[in-house]
Design a protein around this motif. Structure first.
Motif, mmCIF file in Angstrom:
data_model
loop_
_atom_site.group_PDB
_atom_site.id
_atom_site.type_symbol
_atom_site.label_atom_id
_atom_site.label_comp_id
_atom_site.label_asym_id
_atom_site.label_seq_id
_atom_site.Cartn_x
_atom_site.Cartn_y
_atom_site.Cartn_z
ATOM 1 N N MET A 1 0.834 -1.203 0.000
ATOM 2 C CA MET A 1 0.000 0.000 0.000
ATOM 3 C C MET A 1 0.869 1.252 0.000
ATOM 4 O O MET A 1 0.624 2.199 -0.760
ATOM 5 C CB MET A 1 -0.907 0.009 1.240
ATOM 6 C CG MET A 1 -2.001 -1.027 1.217
ATOM 7 S SD MET A 1 -3.333 -0.556 0.114
ATOM 8 C CE MET A 1 -4.670 -1.517 0.814
ATOM 9 N N GLY B 1 1.156 3.727 -3.205
ATOM 10 C CA GLY B 1 0.770 5.105 -2.928
ATOM 11 C C GLY B 1 1.871 6.090 -3.281
ATOM 12 O O GLY B 1 1.608 7.163 -3.829
ATOM 13 N N PHE C 1 0.375 7.549 -6.595
ATOM 14 C CA PHE C 1 -0.634 8.451 -6.042
ATOM 15 C C PHE C 1 -0.023 9.596 -5.236
ATOM 16 O O PHE C 1 -0.725 10.268 -4.482
ATOM 17 C CB PHE C 1 -1.625 7.664 -5.170
ATOM 18 C CG PHE C 1 -2.440 6.673 -5.951
ATOM 19 C CD1 PHE C 1 -3.638 7.039 -6.545
ATOM 20 C CD2 PHE C 1 -2.004 5.362 -6.104
ATOM 21 C CE1 PHE C 1 -4.388 6.127 -7.270
ATOM 22 C CE2 PHE C 1 -2.742 4.436 -6.832
ATOM 23 C CZ PHE C 1 -3.932 4.829 -7.425
ATOM 24 N N TRP D 1 -6.151 1.862 -3.441
ATOM 25 C CA TRP D 1 -5.849 3.276 -3.650
ATOM 26 C C TRP D 1 -6.823 3.894 -4.644
ATOM 27 O O TRP D 1 -7.250 5.049 -4.485
ATOM 28 C CB TRP D 1 -4.414 3.434 -4.156
ATOM 29 C CG TRP D 1 -3.415 3.601 -3.068
ATOM 30 C CD1 TRP D 1 -2.515 2.683 -2.626
ATOM 31 C CD2 TRP D 1 -3.211 4.767 -2.265
ATOM 32 N NE1 TRP D 1 -1.768 3.195 -1.601
ATOM 33 C CE2 TRP D 1 -2.178 4.478 -1.359
ATOM 34 C CE3 TRP D 1 -3.811 6.024 -2.231
ATOM 35 C CZ2 TRP D 1 -1.721 5.396 -0.419
ATOM 36 C CZ3 TRP D 1 -3.362 6.950 -1.295
ATOM 37 C CH2 TRP D 1 -2.327 6.635 -0.406
ATOM 38 N N THR E 1 -10.021 5.502 -3.427
ATOM 39 C CA THR E 1 -9.958 6.847 -2.851
ATOM 40 C C THR E 1 -9.870 7.930 -3.916
ATOM 41 O O THR E 1 -9.852 9.114 -3.593
ATOM 42 C CB THR E 1 -8.743 6.982 -1.915
ATOM 43 O OG1 THR E 1 -7.532 6.933 -2.689
ATOM 44 C CG2 THR E 1 -8.726 5.854 -0.891
ATOM 45 N N PRO F 1 -6.122 4.175 2.713
ATOM 46 C CA PRO F 1 -5.507 2.917 2.285
ATOM 47 C C PRO F 1 -4.414 2.407 3.213
ATOM 48 O O PRO F 1 -4.271 1.204 3.410
ATOM 49 C CB PRO F 1 -4.936 3.264 0.900
ATOM 50 C CG PRO F 1 -5.694 4.460 0.449
ATOM 51 C CD PRO F 1 -5.998 5.227 1.702
ATOM 52 N N GLN F 2 -3.602 3.315 3.778
ATOM 53 C CA GLN F 2 -2.501 2.865 4.626
ATOM 54 C C GLN F 2 -3.020 2.151 5.870
ATOM 55 O O GLN F 2 -2.537 1.076 6.236
ATOM 56 C CB GLN F 2 -1.608 4.042 5.035
ATOM 57 C CG GLN F 2 -0.898 4.712 3.868
ATOM 58 C CD GLN F 2 -1.609 5.969 3.408
ATOM 59 O OE1 GLN F 2 -2.836 6.055 3.473
ATOM 60 N NE2 GLN F 2 -0.851 6.942 2.934
#
Length: 302
Positions: free
Chosen positions: A113, A117, A121, A176, A179, A254-255
């Protein structure tokens, strides 16, 4: 999340804990069916049944098809990663990889993740998030090694390990993506969102499922066990778990959600204990403490 720290209240804990429990059952069922149905066909049957169950509850899904064209990339990537790739790869991995190996690799999701990310992201992980993910991962290692670290040194890599690693990266990307929902879809009912993702995922995987029949030696054995298993994975790990996961990721990020996924192998171990009639041991308590600590650290840092 709007930049605010997620509040780890009981409802969020339930939302993020129920999917790992249901997915632990999915892994057990998938392993039990390796001689009854090819892996890609199992995934396709799963989502076809889930879509059929969900379809009556969708509201004017066809009327919103203009958004399918406008945001087809978001739909396609989400469908391929979440419905097509992850579960197909997992079912394929169970044919050649041991349950212990698959559990260890899946437990790397919190780190996956953070990696996805950062790469795609623009989400720079904080040091406490990394520390929380490592704490939770240590808890999983305690469970799968039964507190004896030399067991980990005896592991041997097989093709299924690579498949499960790829599956874990796919799931991180899917989480991810949840979101980053297009603004035009903000008011879409969750049933419509999930059903459309299923449609795009099935459209991408159906050709591969048909092709699988040309090379697989696994026969399709339709019996009561297969039908009962399909009913479970279509309702629990598919509809219920995906809905809870989507809401949990939206609320907690997500984390934080990635740390909760470490509960999956713990739940799998407890299910095995229950089926075998064994009693919990001291290392299970140590594992739960480590995972709980990791979740707490990640919650504060998210």
């Amino acid at each position: 999340m709007n930049g605010a720290h997620p509040r780890l209240d009981p409802s969020l804990v339930l939302l993020l804990s129920l999917p790992p429990l249901l997915w632990a059952g999915n892994a057990v069922v998938g392993r039990a069916l390796i001689d009854s149905v090819p892996p890609l066909l199992l995934n396709t049957l799963r989502w076809l049944l889930a879509l059929a169950l969900l379809w009556p509850f969708t509201a004017d899904l066809w009327a919103g098809r203009a958004q399918w064209r406008l945001h087809w990339r978001w739909w396609l990537i989400g469908g391929v990663l979440g419905m097509g790739s992850y579960n197909s790869l997992q079912y394929m991995a169970l044919h050649s990889s041991s349950a212990l190996n698959v559990t260890l690799i899946a437990a790397s999701l919190p780190l996956a993740m953070l990696l996805i990310g950062r790469l795609f992201f623009a989400a720079t992980p904080r040091l406490p998030q990394l520390f929380g993910a490592l704490l939770a991962l240590a808890g999983v290692l305690v469970v799968v090694s039964q507190g004896q670290w030399q067991r980990l040194l005896a592991l041997q890599a097989v093709p299924g390990d690579l498949l499960m690693l790829l599956a874990t990266l796919c799931w991180a990307g899917y989480s991810w993506l949840l979101t980053r929902r297009p603004a035009a879809l903000a008011d879409w009912p969750w049933q419509n969102l999930l059903a459309t993702q299923m449609l795009f995922g099935l459209a991408a995987t159906l050709p591969l499922t048909v092709a699988e029949q040309c090379w697989t030696a696994i026969p399709l054995r339709i019996d009561t066990r297969l039908l009962a298993s399909l009913a479970y994975i279509a309702v629990g790990p598919s509809l219920l778990a995906y809905r809870c996961w989507a809401v949990g990721v939206a609320r907690g990020g997500p984390q934080l959600a990635g740390v909760f996924i470490n509960l999956t192998p713990v739940f799998a171990a407890l299910l095995s204990l229950a089926l075998l009639g064994e009693t919990p041991q001291g290392f299970h308590a140590v594992a739960f403490l480590l995972i709980a600590a990791g979740i707490g650290v990640a919650a504060r840092a998210s």
